[in-house]
Design a protein around this motif. Structure first.
Motif, PDB file in Angstrom:
ATOM      1  N   VAL A 178      33.326  35.407  37.919  1.00  0.00           N
ATOM      2  CA  VAL A 178      33.285  36.733  38.543  1.00  0.00           C
ATOM      3  C   VAL A 178      32.299  37.612  37.772  1.00  0.00           C
ATOM      4  N   GLY A 179      31.506  38.374  38.493  1.00  0.00           N
ATOM      5  CA  GLY A 179      30.438  39.157  37.879  1.00  0.00           C
ATOM      6  C   GLY A 179      30.907  40.446  37.225  1.00  0.00           C
ATOM      7  N   PHE A 180      31.854  40.334  36.297  1.00  0.00           N
ATOM      8  CA  PHE A 180      32.265  41.483  35.497  1.00  0.00           C
ATOM      9  C   PHE A 180      31.257  41.627  34.361  1.00  0.00           C
ATOM     10  N   VAL A 181      30.104  42.171  34.693  1.00  0.00           N
ATOM     11  CA  VAL A 181      28.955  42.113  33.788  1.00  0.00           C
ATOM     12  C   VAL A 181      29.156  42.908  32.505  1.00  0.00           C
ATOM     13  N   ARG A 182      30.021  43.924  32.524  1.00  0.00           N
ATOM     14  CA  ARG A 182      30.223  44.706  31.301  1.00  0.00           C
ATOM     15  C   ARG A 182      30.785  43.851  30.162  1.00  0.00           C
ATOM     16  N   ARG A 183      31.511  42.797  30.481  1.00  0.00           N
ATOM     17  CA  ARG A 183      32.047  41.908  29.445  1.00  0.00           C
ATOM     18  C   ARG A 183      30.925  41.228  28.653  1.00  0.00           C
ATOM     19  N   TYR A 184      29.762  41.101  29.269  1.00  0.00           N
ATOM     20  CA  TYR A 184      28.682  40.320  28.667  1.00  0.00           C
ATOM     21  C   TYR A 184      27.697  41.181  27.870  1.00  0.00           C
ATOM     22  N   ASP A 185      27.977  42.473  27.787  1.00  0.00           N
ATOM     23  CA  ASP A 185      27.157  43.364  26.967  1.00  0.00           C
ATOM     24  C   ASP A 185      27.367  43.018  25.487  1.00  0.00           C
ATOM     25  N   PRO A 186      26.307  42.911  24.689  1.00  0.00           N
ATOM     26  CA  PRO A 186      26.468  42.555  23.276  1.00  0.00           C
ATOM     27  C   PRO A 186      27.412  43.479  22.516  1.00  0.00           C
ATOM     28  N   ASN A 187      27.378  44.775  22.805  1.00  0.00           N
ATOM     29  CA  ASN A 187      28.274  45.707  22.119  1.00  0.00           C
ATOM     30  C   ASN A 187      29.734  45.415  22.428  1.00  0.00           C
ATOM     31  N   VAL A 188      30.021  45.067  23.675  1.00  0.00           N
ATOM     32  CA  VAL A 188      31.396  44.768  24.064  1.00  0.00           C
ATOM     33  C   VAL A 188      31.891  43.518  23.341  1.00  0.00           C
ATOM     34  N   GLN A 189      31.052  42.508  23.261  1.00  0.00           N
ATOM     35  CA  GLN A 189      31.457  41.293  22.559  1.00  0.00           C
ATOM     36  C   GLN A 189      31.655  41.560  21.067  1.00  0.00           C
ATOM     37  N   MET A 190      30.819  42.410  20.496  1.00  0.00           N
ATOM     38  CA  MET A 190      30.991  42.778  19.096  1.00  0.00           C
ATOM     39  C   MET A 190      32.306  43.530  18.899  1.00  0.00           C
ATOM     40  N   LEU A 191      32.590  44.500  19.766  1.00  0.00           N
ATOM     41  CA  LEU A 191      33.828  45.261  19.657  1.00  0.00           C
ATOM     42  C   LEU A 191      35.049  44.388  19.907  1.00  0.00           C
ATOM     43  N   ARG A 192      34.916  43.449  20.817  1.00  0.00           N
ATOM     44  CA  ARG A 192      36.041  42.560  21.095  1.00  0.00           C
ATOM     45  C   ARG A 192      36.397  41.738  19.849  1.00  0.00           C
ATOM     46  N   SER A 193      35.392  41.382  19.055  1.00  0.00           N
ATOM     47  CA  SER A 193      35.676  40.638  17.820  1.00  0.00           C
ATOM     48  C   SER A 193      36.463  41.503  16.833  1.00  0.00           C
ATOM     49  N   PHE A 194      36.200  42.813  16.816  1.00  0.00           N
ATOM     50  CA  PHE A 194      36.966  43.732  15.970  1.00  0.00           C
ATOM     51  C   PHE A 194      38.405  43.855  16.483  1.00  0.00           C
ATOM     52  N   VAL A 195      38.548  43.916  17.813  1.00  0.00           N
ATOM     53  CA  VAL A 195      39.889  43.984  18.406  1.00  0.00           C
ATOM     54  C   VAL A 195      40.689  42.751  18.026  1.00  0.00           C
ATOM     55  N   GLU A 196      40.073  41.574  18.187  1.00  0.00           N
ATOM     56  CA  GLU A 196      40.777  40.327  17.895  1.00  0.00           C
ATOM     57  C   GLU A 196      41.118  40.196  16.411  1.00  0.00           C
ATOM     58  N   ALA A 197      40.335  40.847  15.562  1.00  0.00           N
ATOM     59  CA  ALA A 197      40.609  40.819  14.128  1.00  0.00           C
ATOM     60  C   ALA A 197      41.669  41.838  13.724  1.00  0.00           C
ATOM     61  N   GLY A 198      42.152  42.618  14.690  1.00  0.00           N
ATOM     62  CA  GLY A 198      43.219  43.578  14.417  1.00  0.00           C
ATOM     63  C   GLY A 198      42.761  44.884  13.810  1.00  0.00           C
ATOM     64  N   GLU A 199      41.464  45.189  13.882  1.00  0.00           N
ATOM     65  CA  GLU A 199      40.931  46.394  13.242  1.00  0.00           C
ATOM     66  C   GLU A 199      41.504  47.675  13.848  1.00  0.00           C
ATOM     67  N   PHE A 200      41.854  47.646  15.121  1.00  0.00           N
ATOM     68  CA  PHE A 200      42.362  48.851  15.782  1.00  0.00           C
ATOM     69  C   PHE A 200      43.874  48.800  15.973  1.00  0.00           C
ATOM     70  N   GLY A 201      44.501  47.733  15.505  1.00  0.00           N
ATOM     71  CA  GLY A 201      45.916  47.562  15.746  1.00  0.00           C
ATOM     72  C   GLY A 201      46.167  47.243  17.208  1.00  0.00           C
ATOM     73  N   GLU A 202      47.292  47.744  17.733  1.00  0.00           N
ATOM     74  CA  GLU A 202      47.601  47.522  19.145  1.00  0.00           C
ATOM     75  C   GLU A 202      46.968  48.619  19.991  1.00  0.00           C
ATOM     76  N   LEU A 203      46.142  48.218  20.954  1.00  0.00           N
ATOM     77  CA  LEU A 203      45.539  49.181  21.872  1.00  0.00           C
ATOM     78  C   LEU A 203      46.573  49.544  22.937  1.00  0.00           C
ATOM     79  N   TYR A 204      47.020  50.798  22.904  1.00  0.00           N
ATOM     80  CA  TYR A 204      48.120  51.194  23.780  1.00  0.00           C
ATOM     81  C   TYR A 204      47.717  52.211  24.845  1.00  0.00           C
ATOM     82  N   TYR A 205      46.501  52.777  24.740  1.00  0.00           N
ATOM     83  CA  TYR A 205      46.060  53.744  25.752  1.00  0.00           C
ATOM     84  C   TYR A 205      44.561  53.656  25.908  1.00  0.00           C
ATOM     85  N   ALA A 206      44.115  53.736  27.152  1.00  0.00           N
ATOM     86  CA  ALA A 206      42.683  53.765  27.454  1.00  0.00           C
ATOM     87  C   ALA A 206      42.442  54.764  28.570  1.00  0.00           C
TER      88      ALA A 206
END
Length: 352
Positions: free
Chosen positions: A121-149
């Motif tokens: 599926v063409g969810f192109v925002r997922r493929y932005d380099p910044n998003v992938q970089m931030l996702r690695s921080f999320v997976e490493a627990g840097e922000f804790g639990e994301l509870y609101y967006a």
């Protein structure tokens, strides 16, 4: 590796974002272009080195030389064409949204599973380099639990008209066209929690605003200001089973000072902002810190994201691995989008 022979179905403006990366990929041959307008198909084929042009997608799918297709057509045709492509043995990259309805989404998912072929599926925002970089921080627990967006995509004068304004072909207005990007982006960053309820509103107040002068805007090829039956603004509160929530508002037209794009997520150990510019928020030594990562660009890199999306599609075809944006995610986002429209129509919160 064996080169992947591509057919592109739909030669409108979005197809350019697929064709450029395909042209530049060393393992891709652009084999054919299909469009209802045969002259346009021929023109785009010539410009991209394709040897074949079709006006009927069925003829393209019958071409045994084609391994995979990009579907860049009206939303109303996504289910029909993608299912036919899968049944013809083709891999599929389908522009967002996956389709218009949950029923269509489930039928596409069944076709993917029965065919064994790839659908991305063409969810192109997922493929932005910044998003992938931030996702690695999320997976490493840097922000804790994301509870609101919360996310906004506001245009004060942006109704493209044509098929975008025809609910039968589009499935809706700004929510399904541009809102889908930020809803998926937040949901993906939050770890794809299951949505349990949605409270939404839609507004049909401003229409095409064809009378507004002195401002240029993108218009669809079949623009007709007299035809418009989609919302011009929508908002929603989405609740997830893990207790997290997402608030989103989107518009084609709004009496706003300027166009706005904002994507922000908050966790119990920190926060992050993707739009309008990349920022991470943390705490050290009893002090709140705004962190600005050093990247090539602090804003969304659209061409790079599409190039990454296309490269990932080709890699999945060659390796057999699951796409970063699989059909299952398309189904879940379709459920959320449809729930917003249903909630707005009923005037109450709906359960998923």
């Amino acid at each position: 590796m064996k080169k992947v022979h591509i057919g592109v179905i739909g030669a409108g403006s979005i197809s350019d974002f697929h064709l450029r990366p395909y042209r530049n990929h060393p393992d891709v041959v652009i084999e054919a272009i299909c469009d209802n307008n045969k002259a346009r198909a021929e023109q785009v084929a010539t410009a991209n080195g394709a040897t074949k042009a079709y006006s009927d997608y069925r003829e393209l799918l019958a071409d045994s030389a084609i391994d995979a297709v990009s579907i860049c057509t009206w939303n109303s045709t996504h289910a029909e064409i993608s299912i036919a492509a899968l049944q013809a043995g083709k891999h599929v990259l389908i522009e967002k949204p996956l389709c218009r309805t949950v029923d269509e989404a489930i039928r596409i998912q069944e076709a993917v599973r029965s065919s064994g072929n790839i659908l991305q599926v063409g969810f192109v925002r997922r493929y932005d380099p910044n998003v992938q970089m931030l996702r690695s921080f999320v997976e490493a627990g840097e922000f804790g639990e994301l509870y609101y967006a919360k996310a906004s995509t506001i245009r004060r004068l942006g109704n493209p008209g044509g098929w975008f304004s025809d609910v039968d072909r589009s499935g809706g207005g700004p929510l399904i066209d541009i809102g889908v990007h930020v809803i998926d982006l937040c949901w993906y960053m939050m770890g794809r929690p299951r949505a349990v309820s949605v409270s939404g509103n839609t507004y049909y107040r401003l229409g095409n605003r064809a009378h507004i002068a002195n401002l240029s805007r993108y218009q669809a090829a079949d623009y007709d200001a007299s035809k418009n039956n989609v919302e011009d603004m929508a908002n929603a509160l989405i609740r997830f089973e893990n207790g997290a929530s997402l608030f989103v508002d989107v518009s084609f037209s709004l009496h706003a000072q300027r166009n706005e794009s904002s994507v922000k997520l908050y966790g119990d150990q920190g926060g992050l902002e993707i739009d309008p510019q990349l920022v991470m928020v943390s705490e050290k030594n009893n002090t709140i810190l705004n962190i600005h990562p050093q990247t090539d660009s602090a804003t969304f890199q659209v061409d790079t994201a599409f190039a990454n999306e296309i490269a990932h599609f080709i890699e999945c075809i060659q390796s057999g691995k699951e796409p970063l944006s699989p059909v299952e995610d398309g189904v879940e986002i379709t459920k959320i989008l449809n729930a917003v429209y249903t909630s707005a129509q009923l005037g109450k919160e709906v359960q998923l």
